[in-house]
Design a protein around this motif. Sequence first.
Motif, PDB file in Angstrom:
ATOM      1  N   HIS A 102      51.038  59.644  15.441  1.00  0.00           N
ATOM      2  CA  HIS A 102      51.729  58.419  15.839  1.00  0.00           C
ATOM      3  C   HIS A 102      52.755  58.670  16.950  1.00  0.00           C
ATOM      4  N   ALA A 103      53.766  59.473  16.677  1.00  0.00           N
ATOM      5  CA  ALA A 103      54.850  59.641  17.646  1.00  0.00           C
ATOM      6  C   ALA A 103      54.381  60.354  18.916  1.00  0.00           C
ATOM      7  N   PHE A 104      53.614  61.411  18.752  1.00  0.00           N
ATOM      8  CA  PHE A 104      53.193  62.189  19.921  1.00  0.00           C
ATOM      9  C   PHE A 104      52.348  61.350  20.867  1.00  0.00           C
ATOM     10  N   ARG A 105      51.405  60.604  20.345  1.00  0.00           N
ATOM     11  CA  ARG A 105      50.516  59.815  21.189  1.00  0.00           C
ATOM     12  C   ARG A 105      51.273  58.733  21.946  1.00  0.00           C
ATOM     13  N   ALA A 106      52.291  58.174  21.327  1.00  0.00           N
ATOM     14  CA  ALA A 106      53.075  57.146  22.010  1.00  0.00           C
ATOM     15  C   ALA A 106      54.008  57.755  23.057  1.00  0.00           C
ATOM     16  N   ALA A 107      54.540  58.945  22.782  1.00  0.00           N
ATOM     17  CA  ALA A 107      55.509  59.555  23.698  1.00  0.00           C
ATOM     18  C   ALA A 107      54.847  60.226  24.896  1.00  0.00           C
ATOM     19  N   ILE A 108      53.570  60.565  24.761  1.00  0.00           N
ATOM     20  CA  ILE A 108      52.924  61.339  25.818  1.00  0.00           C
ATOM     21  C   ILE A 108      52.489  60.482  27.001  1.00  0.00           C
ATOM     22  N   THR A 109      52.412  59.152  26.842  1.00  0.00           N
ATOM     23  CA  THR A 109      51.894  58.306  27.915  1.00  0.00           C
ATOM     24  C   THR A 109      52.695  58.387  29.217  1.00  0.00           C
ATOM     25  N   PRO A 110      54.037  58.380  29.196  1.00  0.00           N
ATOM     26  CA  PRO A 110      54.755  58.548  30.467  1.00  0.00           C
ATOM     27  C   PRO A 110      54.502  59.909  31.104  1.00  0.00           C
ATOM     28  N   PHE A 123      57.428  51.575  14.149  1.00  0.00           N
ATOM     29  CA  PHE A 123      56.138  52.021  13.632  1.00  0.00           C
ATOM     30  C   PHE A 123      56.212  53.441  13.070  1.00  0.00           C
ATOM     31  N   VAL A 124      57.127  54.268  13.611  1.00  0.00           N
ATOM     32  CA  VAL A 124      57.293  55.616  13.072  1.00  0.00           C
ATOM     33  C   VAL A 124      57.994  55.555  11.715  1.00  0.00           C
ATOM     34  N   ARG A 125      59.003  54.707  11.602  1.00  0.00           N
ATOM     35  CA  ARG A 125      59.680  54.542  10.311  1.00  0.00           C
ATOM     36  C   ARG A 125      58.721  53.972   9.255  1.00  0.00           C
ATOM     37  N   THR A 126      57.843  53.070   9.692  1.00  0.00           N
ATOM     38  CA  THR A 126      56.848  52.517   8.760  1.00  0.00           C
ATOM     39  C   THR A 126      55.889  53.591   8.285  1.00  0.00           C
ATOM     40  N   ILE A 157      42.791  57.748  30.457  1.00  0.00           N
ATOM     41  CA  ILE A 157      43.414  58.554  29.412  1.00  0.00           C
ATOM     42  C   ILE A 157      44.349  57.695  28.562  1.00  0.00           C
ATOM     43  N   TYR A 158      45.036  56.752  29.201  1.00  0.00           N
ATOM     44  CA  TYR A 158      45.896  55.833  28.460  1.00  0.00           C
ATOM     45  C   TYR A 158      45.146  55.175  27.309  1.00  0.00           C
ATOM     46  N   ALA A 159      43.964  54.631  27.638  1.00  0.00           N
ATOM     47  CA  ALA A 159      43.192  53.913  26.630  1.00  0.00           C
ATOM     48  C   ALA A 159      42.750  54.827  25.500  1.00  0.00           C
ATOM     49  N   ALA A 160      42.590  56.120  25.805  1.00  0.00           N
ATOM     50  CA  ALA A 160      42.121  57.056  24.786  1.00  0.00           C
ATOM     51  C   ALA A 160      43.245  57.497  23.847  1.00  0.00           C
ATOM     52  N   ILE A 161      44.466  57.644  24.380  1.00  0.00           N
ATOM     53  CA  ILE A 161      45.534  58.202  23.560  1.00  0.00           C
ATOM     54  C   ILE A 161      46.443  57.146  22.949  1.00  0.00           C
TER      55      ILE A 161
END
Length: 328
Positions: A244-252, A226-229, A317-321
């Motif tokens: 895109h990338a930050f929101r996906a990486a921040i969940t853990p 999705f980042v390459r797209t 917070i998961y659902a928000a980010i």
Amino acid sequence: MLRFLVGRVLSAVFTLFAVSVLTFLMFFALPRDPVAGMCPKNCDPERLERVRQEWGLRDPLVSQYAGYVKGVFVGRDLGDAQGGRCDAPCLGWSYVNNEAVTDTIARVLPVTVSIVVPAAVLWLLLGVGLGLLSALRRGTWLDRAAIGFALAGASTQVYFVGAVLLLVFVYTLGWLPVPGYTSPFDDPVRWAGGLVLAWASLAFLFAAIYARLFRAQMVETLGEDFVRTARAKGLSRTRVYGRHAFRAAITPVVTVAGLDVGAALGGTVITETTFGIHGLGRTAVEAVRAGDLPMIMATVLISAVFVVLANVLVDLIYAAIDPRVRLG
């Protein structure tokens, strides 16, 4: 959303019930008698037995636990030996401090909150910032410096970092006062000055963990489809990385942060001991040493409440980010 919240509330109630029961039963498995431990050496058996009767320690365990739960919701009468009427939320009467447990908690809990919350803000900002910088500048000297910082933080403990900070900034340079707690409503400057070293110690140690975690997650996310797209669509680097990338990486990181903050609010024993600050952590340790059942149960329950609330907050917070997460 409503079904999720109801489910989480029911789960939290069951968890707190189980924690309270286990804590209550574990106390009675201890060989130490709280009454004998507090009474002077000249206490005769008749006096000891009278105190046990007044405190209800001779009642069946089920009756004692039921009375405890009742006091939490509607209050209860503890008798003259334990301060009389105890209004809800009544967590019992401290055998050692000779006061209502809620009074002790109300005095020490703000201390622990004042240590943990500002420190958590610092370690999240510093850890995530360093992890992001390191991921975007892989292979550069900035990346190596961030990794070195993370390794240094992961290799030390709060009592070592705290001792070094005390030696340098308090006893050698004299730039800061001896750590202590002052209410922020009385003197905000003195409040910050007395706790800044505790904040710095926790921030240094935890930021190192979060920097390594976020760097690894960000590097992995930048290689996702999705980042390459997003890049192929011609989106700017700021939008690709930030939206895109930050929101996906921040969940853990959110997961770990929720657990860390929730657990820390239950008592930062080593930090409080290192800096000579009396908060919930030191109160819990003293209660265990003295066999103070009401105080033990209160501190354990409060710790469990913080952890449960932190988990619920993390899910929200998961659902928000992350749009891929749906609550149901």
